[in-house]
Design a protein around this motif. Structure first.
Motif, PDB file in Angstrom:
ATOM      1  N   GLU A   1       0.811  -1.344   0.145  1.00 33.02           N
ATOM      2  CA  GLU A   1      -0.157   0.041  -0.027  1.00 33.02           C
ATOM      3  C   GLU A   1       0.894   1.402  -0.126  1.00 33.02           C
ATOM      4  O   GLU A   1       0.706   2.294  -0.599  1.00 33.02           O
ATOM      5  CB  GLU A   1      -1.024  -0.093   1.239  1.00 33.02           C
ATOM      6  N   GLN A   2       2.022   1.277   0.802  1.00 31.91           N
ATOM      7  CA  GLN A   2       2.873   2.568   1.076  1.00 31.91           C
ATOM      8  C   GLN A   2       3.837   2.660  -0.146  1.00 31.91           C
ATOM      9  O   GLN A   2       4.141   3.719  -0.411  1.00 31.91           O
ATOM     10  CB  GLN A   2       3.327   2.631   2.299  1.00 31.91           C
ATOM     11  N   GLY A   3       4.331   1.493  -0.799  1.00 33.27           N
ATOM     12  CA  GLY A   3       5.349   1.387  -1.756  1.00 33.27           C
ATOM     13  C   GLY A   3       6.786   1.611  -1.266  1.00 33.27           C
ATOM     14  O   GLY A   3       7.669   2.092  -1.969  1.00 33.27           O
ATOM     15  N   TRP A   4       6.787   1.556   0.267  1.00 34.03           N
ATOM     16  CA  TRP A   4       8.238   1.276   0.525  1.00 34.03           C
ATOM     17  C   TRP A   4       8.401   0.585   1.900  1.00 34.03           C
ATOM     18  O   TRP A   4       7.225   0.104   2.197  1.00 34.03           O
ATOM     19  CB  TRP A   4       8.792   2.980   0.999  1.00 34.03           C
ATOM     20  N   ALA A   5       9.547   0.217   2.323  1.00 32.79           N
ATOM     21  CA  ALA A   5       9.621  -0.494   3.519  1.00 32.79           C
ATOM     22  C   ALA A   5      10.627  -0.240   4.618  1.00 32.79           C
ATOM     23  O   ALA A   5      11.575   0.571   4.169  1.00 32.79           O
ATOM     24  CB  ALA A   5       9.905  -1.992   2.908  1.00 32.79           C
ATOM     25  N   THR A   6      10.767  -0.915   5.830  1.00 34.47           N
ATOM     26  CA  THR A   6      11.716  -0.426   6.711  1.00 34.47           C
ATOM     27  C   THR A   6      12.072  -1.752   7.547  1.00 34.47           C
ATOM     28  O   THR A   6      11.273  -2.575   7.654  1.00 34.47           O
ATOM     29  CB  THR A   6      11.304   0.495   7.826  1.00 34.47           C
ATOM     30  N   ASP A   7      13.229  -1.577   7.999  1.00 30.41           N
ATOM     31  CA  ASP A   7      13.615  -2.555   8.940  1.00 30.41           C
ATOM     32  C   ASP A   7      14.347  -1.705  10.022  1.00 30.41           C
ATOM     33  O   ASP A   7      15.224  -1.179  10.110  1.00 30.41           O
ATOM     34  CB  ASP A   7      14.679  -3.628   8.777  1.00 30.41           C
ATOM     35  N   LEU A   8      13.372  -1.654  11.234  1.00 39.06           N
ATOM     36  CA  LEU A   8      13.824  -0.980  12.406  1.00 39.06           C
ATOM     37  C   LEU A   8      14.083  -1.831  13.579  1.00 39.06           C
ATOM     38  O   LEU A   8      13.203  -2.030  14.348  1.00 39.06           O
ATOM     39  CB  LEU A   8      12.520   0.195  12.710  1.00 39.06           C
ATOM     40  N   GLY A   9      15.475  -2.214  13.528  1.00 37.18           N
ATOM     41  CA  GLY A   9      15.677  -2.979  14.513  1.00 37.18           C
ATOM     42  C   GLY A   9      15.148  -4.479  14.568  1.00 37.18           C
ATOM     43  O   GLY A   9      15.363  -5.256  15.579  1.00 37.18           O
ATOM     44  N   GLY A  10      14.758  -4.954  13.367  1.00 39.49           N
ATOM     45  CA  GLY A  10      14.241  -6.159  13.237  1.00 39.49           C
ATOM     46  C   GLY A  10      15.209  -7.347  13.226  1.00 39.49           C
ATOM     47  O   GLY A  10      14.959  -8.546  13.735  1.00 39.49           O
ATOM     48  N   HIS A  11      16.215  -7.154  12.644  1.00 41.91           N
ATOM     49  CA  HIS A  11      17.214  -8.147  12.569  1.00 41.91           C
ATOM     50  C   HIS A  11      18.585  -7.920  13.691  1.00 41.91           C
ATOM     51  O   HIS A  11      18.784  -8.848  14.244  1.00 41.91           O
ATOM     52  CB  HIS A  11      17.871  -7.844  11.013  1.00 41.91           C
ATOM     53  N   GLU A  12      18.901  -6.580  13.780  1.00 42.05           N
ATOM     54  CA  GLU A  12      19.784  -6.468  14.631  1.00 42.05           C
ATOM     55  C   GLU A  12      19.112  -5.086  15.668  1.00 42.05           C
ATOM     56  O   GLU A  12      18.930  -3.982  14.785  1.00 42.05           O
ATOM     57  CB  GLU A  12      21.310  -5.962  14.101  1.00 42.05           C
ATOM     58  N   GLU A  13      19.301  -4.938  16.673  1.00 44.60           N
ATOM     59  CA  GLU A  13      18.753  -3.989  17.394  1.00 44.60           C
ATOM     60  C   GLU A  13      19.387  -2.622  17.083  1.00 44.60           C
ATOM     61  O   GLU A  13      18.679  -1.744  17.244  1.00 44.60           O
ATOM     62  CB  GLU A  13      19.026  -4.205  19.059  1.00 44.60           C
ATOM     63  N   SER A  14      20.395  -2.575  16.582  1.00 45.83           N
ATOM     64  CA  SER A  14      21.283  -1.306  16.777  1.00 45.83           C
ATOM     65  C   SER A  14      21.263  -1.035  15.227  1.00 45.83           C
ATOM     66  O   SER A  14      21.770   0.335  14.592  1.00 45.83           O
ATOM     67  CB  SER A  14      22.556  -1.338  16.980  1.00 45.83           C
ATOM     68  N   ILE A  15      20.697  -1.584  14.288  1.00 44.85           N
ATOM     69  CA  ILE A  15      20.663  -1.191  12.835  1.00 44.85           C
ATOM     70  C   ILE A  15      19.282  -0.912  12.293  1.00 44.85           C
ATOM     71  O   ILE A  15      18.140  -1.701  12.701  1.00 44.85           O
ATOM     72  CB  ILE A  15      21.451  -2.295  11.810  1.00 44.85           C
ATOM     73  N   ASN A  16      18.982   0.204  11.737  1.00 42.78           N
ATOM     74  CA  ASN A  16      18.047   0.534  10.990  1.00 42.78           C
ATOM     75  C   ASN A  16      18.146   0.615   9.590  1.00 42.78           C
ATOM     76  O   ASN A  16      19.017   0.801   9.024  1.00 42.78           O
ATOM     77  CB  ASN A  16      17.230   1.875  11.408  1.00 42.78           C
TER      78      ASN A  16
ATOM     79  N   VAL B   1      24.943   6.174  14.906  1.00 44.85           N
ATOM     80  CA  VAL B   1      25.185   7.026  14.008  1.00 44.85           C
ATOM     81  C   VAL B   1      24.250   7.951  13.589  1.00 44.85           C
ATOM     82  O   VAL B   1      24.013   9.292  13.380  1.00 44.85           O
ATOM     83  CB  VAL B   1      25.651   6.738  12.434  1.00 44.85           C
ATOM     84  N   VAL B   2      23.146   7.582  13.336  1.00 49.23           N
ATOM     85  CA  VAL B   2      21.608   7.996  13.425  1.00 49.23           C
ATOM     86  C   VAL B   2      20.600   7.366  13.794  1.00 49.23           C
ATOM     87  O   VAL B   2      20.511   6.294  13.949  1.00 49.23           O
ATOM     88  CB  VAL B   2      21.314   8.522  11.741  1.00 49.23           C
ATOM     89  N   THR B   3      19.704   8.105  14.419  1.00 46.29           N
ATOM     90  CA  THR B   3      18.406   7.385  15.045  1.00 46.29           C
ATOM     91  C   THR B   3      17.540   6.989  13.965  1.00 46.29           C
ATOM     92  O   THR B   3      17.546   7.309  12.741  1.00 46.29           O
ATOM     93  CB  THR B   3      17.480   8.506  15.995  1.00 46.29           C
ATOM     94  N   ALA B   4      16.487   6.140  14.382  1.00 51.19           N
ATOM     95  CA  ALA B   4      15.742   5.620  13.280  1.00 51.19           C
ATOM     96  C   ALA B   4      14.865   6.832  12.527  1.00 51.19           C
ATOM     97  O   ALA B   4      14.532   6.953  11.342  1.00 51.19           O
ATOM     98  CB  ALA B   4      14.436   4.675  13.838  1.00 51.19           C
ATOM     99  N   ASP B   5      14.264   7.761  13.299  1.00 55.28           N
ATOM    100  CA  ASP B   5      13.574   8.932  13.043  1.00 55.28           C
ATOM    101  C   ASP B   5      14.495   9.697  11.852  1.00 55.28           C
ATOM    102  O   ASP B   5      14.174  10.087  10.769  1.00 55.28           O
ATOM    103  CB  ASP B   5      13.168   9.859  13.979  1.00 55.28           C
TER     104      ASP B   5
END
Length: 254
Positions: free
Chosen positions: A179-194, A219-223
């Motif tokens: 529906e939105q046409g993009w995707a995220t992984d916010l700490g789903g594989h590694e807590e520290s990686i977005n 380095v940068v926050t998820a936001d």
């Protein structure tokens, strides 16, 4: 381009609309019937147009064979790489390109971040299919029955507390991504990686690859990473345009 070549090529989109007789072709080109006939005969000799029994012309099978051959020989990695490099130069983070092959999502290109922290990912290595942003994009584009069948077969390792826990949750996530046409992984594989990702589409609109930008929390926050989504999507759109031949190649905006 010579006038003769220009006229000959102008016949192809006309016939793409449906069969046409000699008079219709001549009228569309604004030429005498004898000129149109010479052009049609040349295209017919090369298999690009076909004369039907009712004397109308249509696109020839050779044209479709050439188109299929061209699509099969397109290298999305070669086309995408300069765009990935420019994106990396703009944001400084790790950039990936991935494809779906034989029930696996594989990285086929990677541009390393400019900072000392490095991601473990490698070109040719499968991604964590139930959590990776690129995997969500590639699998979300599958027909519904294929998505459901695949979701039921997958394992759902809990890499972190944010990992996808079961098929129902995975299917909901894929529907959201569609529906939105993009995707995220916010700490789903590694807590520290977005990670944030966008699709690369072919001429038919189907997703042929997915590209992403990833960065660690130190380095940068998820936001902060999500603010790069417009740039990531513009980059994916630029790759899609070049891959599908829809528009002239332009530099990706920074």
């Amino acid at each position: 381009m010579s006038q003769t070549v220009d006229r000959a090529l102008s016949i192809l989109p006309l016939l793409a609309e449906g069969p046409a007789d000699l008079g219709q072709v001549a009228d569309r080109l604004g030429v005498h019937k004898s000129t149109a006939l010479r052009l049609l005969r040349t295209l017919h000799e090369h298999g690009l147009v076909y004369r039907q029994s009712d004397q109308r012309y249509r696109l020839g099978a050779r044209l479709f064979a050439l188109a299929q051959e061209a699509m099969e020989n397109l290298d999305v990695r070669e086309i995408a790489h300069p765009h990935l490099v420019r994106l990396n130069e703009s944001c400084g983070h790790t950039v990936h390109l991935a494809v779906y092959e034989e029930n696996e999502v594989l990285y086929i290109d990677k541009v390393e971040s400019r900072y000392p922290v490095r991601m473990y990912s490698r070109i040719g290595k499968p991604v964590a299919i139930t959590v990776a942003a690129v995997a969500k994009l590639l699998l979300a584009d599958l027909p519904e029955h294929e998505r459901r069948a695949l979701a039921e077969k997958l394992d759902y390792p809990m890499y972190t507390s944010r990992s996808t826990p079961h098929p129902a949750a995975f299917l909901r996530e894929l529907e959201k991504v569609r529906e939105q046409g993009w995707a995220t992984d916010l700490g789903g594989h590694e807590e520290s990686i977005n990670c944030v990702a966008a699709p690369v589409r072919g001429a038919d609109g189907r997703v042929v690859a997915a590209m992403s930008v990833s960065a660690p929390n130190v380095v940068v926050t998820a936001d902060e990473l999500l603010t790069l989504l417009p740039l990531v999507r513009r980059t994916a759109d630029a790759i899609s345009s070049e891959y599908s031949g829809r528009t002239p190649v332009k530099d990706t905006p920074a």
